[in-house]
Design an enzyme around this catalytic site. Structure first.
Site, PDB file in Angstrom:
ATOM      1  N   ASP A  63       0.869  -1.178   0.000  1.00 16.48           N
ATOM      2  CA  ASP A  63       0.000   0.000   0.000  1.00 16.48           C
ATOM      3  C   ASP A  63       0.907   1.229   0.000  1.00 16.48           C
ATOM      4  O   ASP A  63       2.025   1.172   0.526  1.00 16.48           O
ATOM      5  CB  ASP A  63      -0.921   0.021   1.228  1.00 16.48           C
ATOM      6  CG  ASP A  63      -2.208   0.816   0.982  1.00 16.48           C
ATOM      7  OD1 ASP A  63      -2.097   1.987   0.565  1.00 16.48           O
ATOM      8  OD2 ASP A  63      -3.299   0.278   1.211  1.00 16.48           O
ATOM      9  N   ARG A  74     -13.558   1.024   9.257  1.00 17.17           N
ATOM     10  CA  ARG A  74     -13.624  -0.293   8.628  1.00 17.17           C
ATOM     11  C   ARG A  74     -12.279  -1.003   8.538  1.00 17.17           C
ATOM     12  O   ARG A  74     -12.248  -2.224   8.372  1.00 17.17           O
ATOM     13  CB  ARG A  74     -14.217  -0.165   7.215  1.00 17.17           C
ATOM     14  CG  ARG A  74     -13.350   0.665   6.286  1.00 17.17           C
ATOM     15  CD  ARG A  74     -14.106   1.234   5.095  1.00 17.17           C
ATOM     16  NE  ARG A  74     -13.237   2.092   4.275  1.00 17.17           N
ATOM     17  CZ  ARG A  74     -12.933   3.350   4.583  1.00 17.17           C
ATOM     18  NH1 ARG A  74     -13.390   3.891   5.683  1.00 17.17           N
ATOM     19  NH2 ARG A  74     -12.148   4.052   3.792  1.00 17.17           N
ATOM     20  N   ASN A 132      -9.786   0.529  -7.195  1.00 17.44           N
ATOM     21  CA  ASN A 132      -9.912   1.185  -8.496  1.00 17.44           C
ATOM     22  C   ASN A 132      -9.610   0.176  -9.602  1.00 17.44           C
ATOM     23  O   ASN A 132      -8.794  -0.740  -9.430  1.00 17.44           O
ATOM     24  CB  ASN A 132      -8.992   2.394  -8.594  1.00 17.44           C
ATOM     25  CG  ASN A 132      -7.525   2.019  -8.564  1.00 17.44           C
ATOM     26  OD1 ASN A 132      -6.932   1.725  -9.594  1.00 17.44           O
ATOM     27  ND2 ASN A 132      -6.932   2.003  -7.369  1.00 17.44           N
ATOM     28  N   CYS A 175     -10.090 -15.596 -16.465  1.00 23.49           N
ATOM     29  CA  CYS A 175      -9.299 -14.593 -15.777  1.00 23.49           C
ATOM     30  C   CYS A 175     -10.201 -13.403 -15.472  1.00 23.49           C
ATOM     31  O   CYS A 175     -11.385 -13.380 -15.836  1.00 23.49           O
ATOM     32  CB  CYS A 175      -8.085 -14.169 -16.613  1.00 23.49           C
ATOM     33  SG  CYS A 175      -8.460 -13.057 -17.992  1.00 23.49           S
ATOM     34  N   CYS A 178     -12.001 -11.856 -18.387  1.00 20.08           N
ATOM     35  CA  CYS A 178     -13.156 -12.584 -18.925  1.00 20.08           C
ATOM     36  C   CYS A 178     -14.443 -12.072 -18.285  1.00 20.08           C
ATOM     37  O   CYS A 178     -15.503 -12.077 -18.920  1.00 20.08           O
ATOM     38  CB  CYS A 178     -13.024 -14.076 -18.651  1.00 20.08           C
ATOM     39  SG  CYS A 178     -11.643 -14.893 -19.491  1.00 20.08           S
ATOM     40  N   CYS A 192     -15.850   4.162  -2.752  1.00 21.04           N
ATOM     41  CA  CYS A 192     -16.408   4.154  -1.396  1.00 21.04           C
ATOM     42  C   CYS A 192     -16.354   5.547  -0.781  1.00 21.04           C
ATOM     43  O   CYS A 192     -17.221   5.918   0.014  1.00 21.04           O
ATOM     44  CB  CYS A 192     -15.649   3.161  -0.529  1.00 21.04           C
ATOM     45  SG  CYS A 192     -15.949   1.424  -0.948  1.00 21.04           S
TER      46      CYS A 192
END
Length: 260
Positions: A63, A74, A132, A175, A178, A192
């Site tokens: 991250d 959360r 994203n 994948c 698809c 969010c």
């Protein structure tokens, strides 16, 4: 595979070892497994804590963000004390506090085209907890090329979804492309931060990612490859949708980039 456990490890993992489907051999397999978690937020937090507690031997967590107060509604791997700190450092500290016997590698980096292949190279299973489409596509395409199992989840408002993608494991298995050939038009799917999310919804979906990662490691049960699980928390309704492989997929199809 090393089947030797210390007395402390036997005590720690006793409830796993009691399971016929796991046992000592399965716990050793978990210890030999490596998982990369992309995103230390709402999905990555519960996944990281449960995989650490379960004894996955090596966990990387990626991250680039720092912790903010709004995350704490959360993102349960973090606390007030971590505000302003890199999320990966905060999450890694929580994981080590739960289980000091595993290897945790915090990777403070942005996932981009130049870094994705190297990030996933040394891990068996990849969990995508990003928010994203650009990053999801980068990770998904790289997993196809590297023949890595990807467990991807997403949440918004009161809903979540999760699936496993491993086209290398069978000609009929899809994948990510698809299912989602391309990103929706800008503004069609809010984030969010724009539309909101009920905190525990991220916890449920991140925990399901941890469950599926452990099943993949152990080779037990029926996984989510070729299936998409949808959850509506308001109606408490789960639905399962079949996801077929696209023979013309630009990534995993015969002429796809994974074959280049």
């Amino acid at each position: 595979m090393d089947l030797n456990f210390s007395e402390a490890e036997i005590a720690r993992y006793s409830r796993h070892i009691l399971l016929r489907e796991v046992g000592g051999t399965g716990q050793a397999r978990l210890r030999a497994t490596s998982v990369l978690i992309i995103g230390a937020g709402g999905l990555g937090s519960p996944a990281a804590l449960y995989l650490a507690a379960a004894g996955i031997g090596r966990i990387g967590i990626v991250d680039h963000d720092v912790l903010e107060l709004s995350n704490l509604q959360r993102q349960i791997a973090h606390t007030m004390a971590g505000i302003g700190r890199a999320k990966v450092a905060s999450a890694a500290a929580a994981m080590r506090a739960i289980n000091p016997d595993i290897i945790v590698t915090p990777i403070e980096a942005r996932v981009d085209p130049a870094s994705t292949n190297a990030l996933i190279a040394d891990y068996d299973i990849v969990l995508d907890g990003t928010d994203n489409f650009e990053t999801r596509f980068l990770v998904a395409d790289a997993c196809v090329r590297a023949r890595k199992t990807l467990i991807s989840a997403a949440v918004l408002r009161f809903e979540g979804q999760i699936s496993t993608f491993k086209p290398h494991a069978g000609a009929e298995l899809p994948c990510y492309r698809c299912l989602y050939p391309e990103a929706p038009p800008a503004g069609m799917v809010p984030s969010c931060s724009e539309a909101g999310v009920l905190g525990p919804v991220t916890g449920v979906m991140g925990t399901l990612q941890a469950v599926e990662a452990m099943k993949e490691s152990l080779g037990i049960g029926t996984g989510l490859a070729g299936r998409l699980l949808l959850w509506d928390a308001l109606d408490m309704r789960f639905r399962m949708i079949a996801v077929p492989r696209d023979p013309n997929c630009p990534v995993c199809g015969p002429a796809g980039t994974s074959h280049a």
